[in-house]
Write a protein that holds these residues in place. Structure first.
Motif, PDB file in Angstrom:
ATOM      1  N   LEU A 143      50.566  25.144  35.465  1.00  0.00           N
ATOM      2  CA  LEU A 143      50.766  26.594  35.384  1.00  0.00           C
ATOM      3  C   LEU A 143      49.475  27.277  34.919  1.00  0.00           C
ATOM      4  CD1 LEU A 143      54.295  26.774  33.797  1.00  0.00           C
ATOM      5  CD2 LEU A 143      53.635  27.321  36.125  1.00  0.00           C
ATOM      6  N   PHE A 144      48.793  26.625  33.982  1.00  0.00           N
ATOM      7  CA  PHE A 144      47.552  27.173  33.449  1.00  0.00           C
ATOM      8  C   PHE A 144      46.508  27.271  34.556  1.00  0.00           C
ATOM      9  CE2 PHE A 144      43.569  26.527  30.995  1.00  0.00           C
ATOM     10  CZ  PHE A 144      43.641  27.671  30.246  1.00  0.00           C
ATOM     11  N   GLN A 145      46.384  26.191  35.340  1.00  0.00           N
ATOM     12  CA  GLN A 145      45.436  26.193  36.451  1.00  0.00           C
ATOM     13  C   GLN A 145      45.816  27.233  37.490  1.00  0.00           C
ATOM     14  OE1 GLN A 145      42.628  24.666  36.668  1.00  0.00           O
ATOM     15  NE2 GLN A 145      42.816  23.514  34.784  1.00  0.00           N
ATOM     16  N   ALA A 146      47.137  27.367  37.730  1.00  0.00           N
ATOM     17  CA  ALA A 146      47.584  28.351  38.720  1.00  0.00           C
ATOM     18  C   ALA A 146      47.215  29.757  38.258  1.00  0.00           C
ATOM     19  CB  ALA A 146      49.088  28.227  38.927  1.00  0.00           C
ATOM     20  N   ALA A 147      47.385  30.026  36.962  1.00  0.00           N
ATOM     21  CA  ALA A 147      47.023  31.348  36.442  1.00  0.00           C
ATOM     22  C   ALA A 147      45.528  31.599  36.652  1.00  0.00           C
ATOM     23  CB  ALA A 147      47.370  31.433  34.958  1.00  0.00           C
ATOM     24  N   GLY A 148      44.711  30.546  36.399  1.00  0.00           N
ATOM     25  CA  GLY A 148      43.278  30.684  36.617  1.00  0.00           C
ATOM     26  C   GLY A 148      42.968  30.988  38.070  1.00  0.00           C
ATOM     27  N   LEU A 149      43.654  30.295  38.990  1.00  0.00           N
ATOM     28  CA  LEU A 149      43.405  30.520  40.423  1.00  0.00           C
ATOM     29  C   LEU A 149      43.773  31.943  40.821  1.00  0.00           C
ATOM     30  CD1 LEU A 149      44.485  27.270  42.251  1.00  0.00           C
ATOM     31  CD2 LEU A 149      42.234  28.303  42.107  1.00  0.00           C
ATOM     32  N   ILE A 150      44.900  32.435  40.276  1.00  0.00           N
ATOM     33  CA  ILE A 150      45.320  33.799  40.621  1.00  0.00           C
ATOM     34  C   ILE A 150      44.262  34.804  40.165  1.00  0.00           C
ATOM     35  CG2 ILE A 150      47.031  35.576  40.106  1.00  0.00           C
ATOM     36  CD1 ILE A 150      49.084  33.289  39.968  1.00  0.00           C
ATOM     37  N   LEU A 151      43.733  34.585  38.958  1.00  0.00           N
ATOM     38  CA  LEU A 151      42.684  35.487  38.461  1.00  0.00           C
ATOM     39  C   LEU A 151      41.442  35.399  39.339  1.00  0.00           C
ATOM     40  CD1 LEU A 151      42.955  35.053  34.621  1.00  0.00           C
ATOM     41  CD2 LEU A 151      43.438  37.082  35.961  1.00  0.00           C
ATOM     42  N   LEU A 152      41.114  34.189  39.789  1.00  0.00           N
ATOM     43  CA  LEU A 152      39.944  34.012  40.655  1.00  0.00           C
ATOM     44  C   LEU A 152      40.131  34.777  41.953  1.00  0.00           C
ATOM     45  CD1 LEU A 152      37.265  32.474  41.104  1.00  0.00           C
ATOM     46  CD2 LEU A 152      38.586  30.736  42.250  1.00  0.00           C
ATOM     47  N   ILE A 153      41.358  34.672  42.518  1.00  0.00           N
ATOM     48  CA  ILE A 153      41.626  35.372  43.780  1.00  0.00           C
ATOM     49  C   ILE A 153      41.517  36.881  43.581  1.00  0.00           C
ATOM     50  CG2 ILE A 153      43.427  35.866  45.465  1.00  0.00           C
ATOM     51  CD1 ILE A 153      44.316  32.926  45.026  1.00  0.00           C
ATOM     52  N   ALA A 154      42.042  37.357  42.443  1.00  0.00           N
ATOM     53  CA  ALA A 154      41.955  38.795  42.157  1.00  0.00           C
ATOM     54  C   ALA A 154      40.491  39.226  42.085  1.00  0.00           C
ATOM     55  CB  ALA A 154      42.668  39.104  40.848  1.00  0.00           C
ATOM     56  N   MET A 155      39.666  38.373  41.458  1.00  0.00           N
ATOM     57  CA  MET A 155      38.262  38.711  41.318  1.00  0.00           C
ATOM     58  C   MET A 155      37.579  38.756  42.687  1.00  0.00           C
ATOM     59  SD  MET A 155      35.602  36.805  38.827  1.00  0.00           S
ATOM     60  CE  MET A 155      34.808  35.725  39.982  1.00  0.00           C
ATOM     61  N   ILE A 156      37.881  37.737  43.515  1.00  0.00           N
ATOM     62  CA  ILE A 156      37.282  37.707  44.853  1.00  0.00           C
ATOM     63  C   ILE A 156      37.729  38.928  45.644  1.00  0.00           C
ATOM     64  CG2 ILE A 156      37.211  36.427  47.014  1.00  0.00           C
ATOM     65  CD1 ILE A 156      37.499  33.887  45.362  1.00  0.00           C
ATOM     66  N   GLY A 157      39.015  39.272  45.499  1.00  0.00           N
ATOM     67  CA  GLY A 157      39.532  40.442  46.210  1.00  0.00           C
ATOM     68  C   GLY A 157      38.781  41.706  45.829  1.00  0.00           C
ATOM     69  N   ALA A 158      38.559  41.876  44.508  1.00  0.00           N
ATOM     70  CA  ALA A 158      37.852  43.076  44.055  1.00  0.00           C
ATOM     71  C   ALA A 158      36.436  43.112  44.612  1.00  0.00           C
ATOM     72  CB  ALA A 158      37.823  43.114  42.533  1.00  0.00           C
ATOM     73  N   ILE A 159      35.800  41.936  44.658  1.00  0.00           N
ATOM     74  CA  ILE A 159      34.419  41.904  45.168  1.00  0.00           C
ATOM     75  C   ILE A 159      34.396  42.216  46.654  1.00  0.00           C
ATOM     76  CG2 ILE A 159      32.446  40.393  45.569  1.00  0.00           C
ATOM     77  CD1 ILE A 159      33.181  38.977  42.962  1.00  0.00           C
ATOM     78  N   VAL A 160      35.348  41.627  47.414  1.00  0.00           N
ATOM     79  CA  VAL A 160      35.388  41.861  48.857  1.00  0.00           C
ATOM     80  C   VAL A 160      35.626  43.336  49.150  1.00  0.00           C
ATOM     81  CG1 VAL A 160      36.771  41.430  50.922  1.00  0.00           C
ATOM     82  CG2 VAL A 160      36.095  39.540  49.463  1.00  0.00           C
ATOM     83  N   LEU A 161      36.512  43.974  48.355  1.00  0.00           N
ATOM     84  CA  LEU A 161      36.822  45.377  48.601  1.00  0.00           C
ATOM     85  C   LEU A 161      35.630  46.283  48.337  1.00  0.00           C
ATOM     86  CD1 LEU A 161      40.396  45.825  47.157  1.00  0.00           C
ATOM     87  CD2 LEU A 161      39.681  45.947  49.523  1.00  0.00           C
ATOM     88  N   THR A 162      34.804  45.950  47.347  1.00  0.00           N
ATOM     89  CA  THR A 162      33.747  46.883  46.972  1.00  0.00           C
ATOM     90  C   THR A 162      32.384  46.525  47.534  1.00  0.00           C
ATOM     91  OG1 THR A 162      33.508  45.625  44.937  1.00  0.00           O
ATOM     92  CG2 THR A 162      34.821  47.626  44.830  1.00  0.00           C
ATOM     93  N   LEU A 163      32.220  45.282  48.013  1.00  0.00           N
ATOM     94  CA  LEU A 163      30.905  44.880  48.506  1.00  0.00           C
ATOM     95  C   LEU A 163      30.648  45.474  49.877  1.00  0.00           C
ATOM     96  CD1 LEU A 163      28.486  42.961  47.830  1.00  0.00           C
ATOM     97  CD2 LEU A 163      29.565  41.364  49.384  1.00  0.00           C
ATOM     98  N   ARG A 164      29.546  46.178  50.011  1.00  0.00           N
ATOM     99  CA  ARG A 164      29.174  46.639  51.349  1.00  0.00           C
ATOM    100  C   ARG A 164      27.671  46.496  51.447  1.00  0.00           C
ATOM    101  NH1 ARG A 164      28.354  52.762  50.755  1.00  0.00           N
ATOM    102  NH2 ARG A 164      28.208  52.898  48.527  1.00  0.00           N
ATOM    103  N   SER A 165      27.239  45.987  52.584  1.00  0.00           N
ATOM    104  CA  SER A 165      25.800  45.810  52.743  1.00  0.00           C
ATOM    105  C   SER A 165      25.263  47.036  53.457  1.00  0.00           C
ATOM    106  CB  SER A 165      25.509  44.535  53.530  1.00  0.00           C
ATOM    107  OG  SER A 165      26.300  44.525  54.695  1.00  0.00           O
ATOM    108  N   ARG A 166      24.325  47.688  52.842  1.00  0.00           N
ATOM    109  CA  ARG A 166      23.759  48.895  53.425  1.00  0.00           C
ATOM    110  C   ARG A 166      22.429  48.586  54.095  1.00  0.00           C
ATOM    111  NH1 ARG A 166      24.095  52.781  48.419  1.00  0.00           N
ATOM    112  NH2 ARG A 166      23.890  50.766  47.404  1.00  0.00           N
TER     113      ARG A 166
END
Lengths: 334, 204
Positions: free
Chosen positions: B150-173
């Motif tokens: 469960l602890f590892q799963a919680a870590g993975l969920i946080l990692l996915i959230a972090m990746i999601g935030a980066i994907v949403l805001t990253l734009r190459s200009r």
């Protein structure tokens, strides 16, 4: 009588202990400013303060009296309560962290089990004084300084956290006295040298010292977040900042330089009492703080962020894994 | 015990009062500052209960990191306070309805709460005994053995959230000139610096 014994006497003892920590600390802060000016002067081939008192030794008190005698100015656009609370918060936070620092075996105000976490928590709160000051001043320079500082302090806290975890892995306890005792054979600065360097550089960033003094970068932001402060409210920021420097040096001494322990447990060294060793180690780290200030130019903001996130974070994370791996592989886990 | 009770009521009263101030203060920055005060008092209550590890983690994570970013964002917002108050009556029914739904859910959850069968025994005789271990060790022992997945799963969920935030805001200009640290470090003085002998009055 029982009321006296159960409540009054312990309270009086605690107050006396607090005074025994805070008064020497404030004197140390005053003389740190003197030390800084003398050291930097020597490095730049100047004389430094030498007029007030013998060798200029009374200069810190002259500065203090000057600041006290000035007028406290409240900017008309400022948010008064937050504006006045910010310097108080900075100063209080820089003092309360000392409650858990061990000066000698058993010589500590509060010997709590989670001492390291307490220190980490208090040092992570330091950003509030800065950010509140910057916002409440209602000035663009102060605000920019506060924003820079918020981002900077949060970034470097991450690597400080990992460095602390590495030390904790080698100790097996969060109690600061246990951490010092675990360094009886070898100071952690030797086996964990890269972590020691990362911790020192992050401590520079965490205390907003040069070369990471962008929050107050005088060349572009006048004085950064405390540009609107004057007299005692400014002095509180100043005292808080220097007390934080001493605190970070104390943390470095406890985590890596063996706290109150002498460098070698043989005759001439272990005659000197523990608190003196601790003070000497703090002074040694503080000298590095000043040396860095006299040597390096200020970092550019994007380079500061790059160093924190792209260099220190992966490196410290890797070292956590390596340390844990080595400890398990050789069965050294405490 | 009297002092402990007094301290408890102090922390609890300040926590509740600052919680109320979070939703009533006009200035959003003040709201965040009151939220921080509430966190602090919650940490104080944890310490009173002997859960010092949780208290420190609460301060480190919520006050030291989350609330700083929160304050950061709120301070950057350009808020017109008059405009903020205008829609109050119009949105009141919707807000009240959402509040009621949440309240009903909370009541249902607490009403249907069943305590696991082993808990009363564990409470009377905790393993390891309370006097022999710090709660950091106890939590670690439980988290990394029994609840490790469960602890590892919680870590993975946080990692996915972090990746999601980066994907949403990253734009190459286009047309952004970036610093290449490697190229910069690879530069040698011989290649980029030319020493010229300047004749007087001649210039370079």
């Amino acid at each position: 009588m029982t009321f006296l014994d159960t409540y009054v006497v312990p309270t009086a003892i605690i107050v006396a202990q607090i005074l025994a920590i805070v008064v020497p600390l404030l004197v140390a802060v005053a003389y740190l400013t003197y030390f800084e000016r003398k050291v930097i002067a020597a490095m730049q081939l100047r004389k430094g303060p030498n007029v007030v008192g013998p060798f200029g030794l009374l200069q810190p008190f002259a500065d203090g009296v000057k600041l006290l005698a000035k007028e406290t100015i409240l900017p008309s656009g400022a948010n008064k309560i937050v504006f006045l609370a910010a310097p108080m918060l900075t100063f209080i936070l820089s003092l309360i962290a000392w409650a858990v620092i061990p000066f000698d075996a058993g010589m500590v105000l509060a010997d709590i089990n989670v001492g390291v976490l307490y220190l980490f928590a208090i040092s992570s709160l330091g950003v509030y004084g800065v950010i509140m000051a910057g916002w409440a001043s209602n000035s663009k320079y102060a605000f920019l300084g506060a924003l820079r500082s918020a981002a900077q302090m949060v970034s470097y806290e991450v690597s400080i956290g990992f460095v602390i975890i590495t030390v904790l892995l080698c100790v097996g306890s969060l109690n600061l006295s246990d951490i010092v005792e675990a360094q009886r054979t070898v100071w952690f600065a030797i086996p964990l040298l890269p972590m020691f360097v990362i911790f020192f550089v992050s401590a520079l960033a965490e205390t907003n010292r040069s070369p990471f003094d962008l929050p107050e970068g005088e060349s572009e932001l006048v004085a950064g977040y405390f540009v609107e402060y004057s007299s005692m409210s400014f002095a509180l920021f100043f005292l808080g900042e220097y007390a934080n420097m001493i605190l970070m040096s104390g943390m470095t001494a406890v985590l890596f330089l063996g706290g109150w322990l002498p460098p070698f447990d043989i005759a001439p060294f272990n005659w000197i009492p523990g608190p003196i060793w601790f003070a000497l180690k703090i002074a040694f780290v503080l000298f590095f703080f000043l040396w860095v200030r006299a040597t390096f130019p200020r970092y550019r903001y994007d380079q500061l962020m790059r160093l924190g996130w792209k260099v220190f974070l992966p490196l410290s994370l890797l070292w956590v894994v390596v340390t844990a791996g080595v400890l398990v592989a050789f069965d050294w886990v405490p | 015990m009297v002092v402990q009770a007094l301290v408890f009521y102090l922390f609890a009263a300040v926590a509740v009062a600052s919680g109320a101030m979070v939703i009533t203060s006009r200035n959003p920055v003040h709201s965040v500052l009151f939220l921080i005060l509430a966190f602090f008092n919650a940490a104080g209550l944890f310490v009173l209960m002997g859960a010092e590890f949780l208290a420190m983690i609460l301060v480190v994570v919520y006050v030291g990191a989350v609330a700083v970013l929160f304050l950061f964002v709120v301070m950057m917002l350009d808020i017109n306070f008059v405009e903020l108050r205008q829609g109050f009556i119009r949105y009141l029914p919707v807000g009240a309805a959402i509040g009621l739904v949440l309240l009903a859910e909370l009541v249902l959850v607490t009403g249907a709460w069943t305590v696991a069968p082993g808990v009363p025994d564990a409470l009377t005789a905790p393993v390891p005994p309370v006097a022999e271990t710090t709660n950091t060790h106890a939590l670690g022992g439980l988290l990394y053995t029994r609840y490790v997945y469960l602890f590892q799963a919680a870590g993975l969920i946080l990692l996915i959230a972090m990746i999601g935030a980066i994907v949403l805001t990253l734009r190459s200009r286009e047309g952004v000139r970036r610093q290449s640290i490697e190229a910069q470090n690879a530069r040698r003085p011989e290649e980029v610096v030319e020493v010229v002998k300047v004749t007087r009055g001649g210039g370079v």
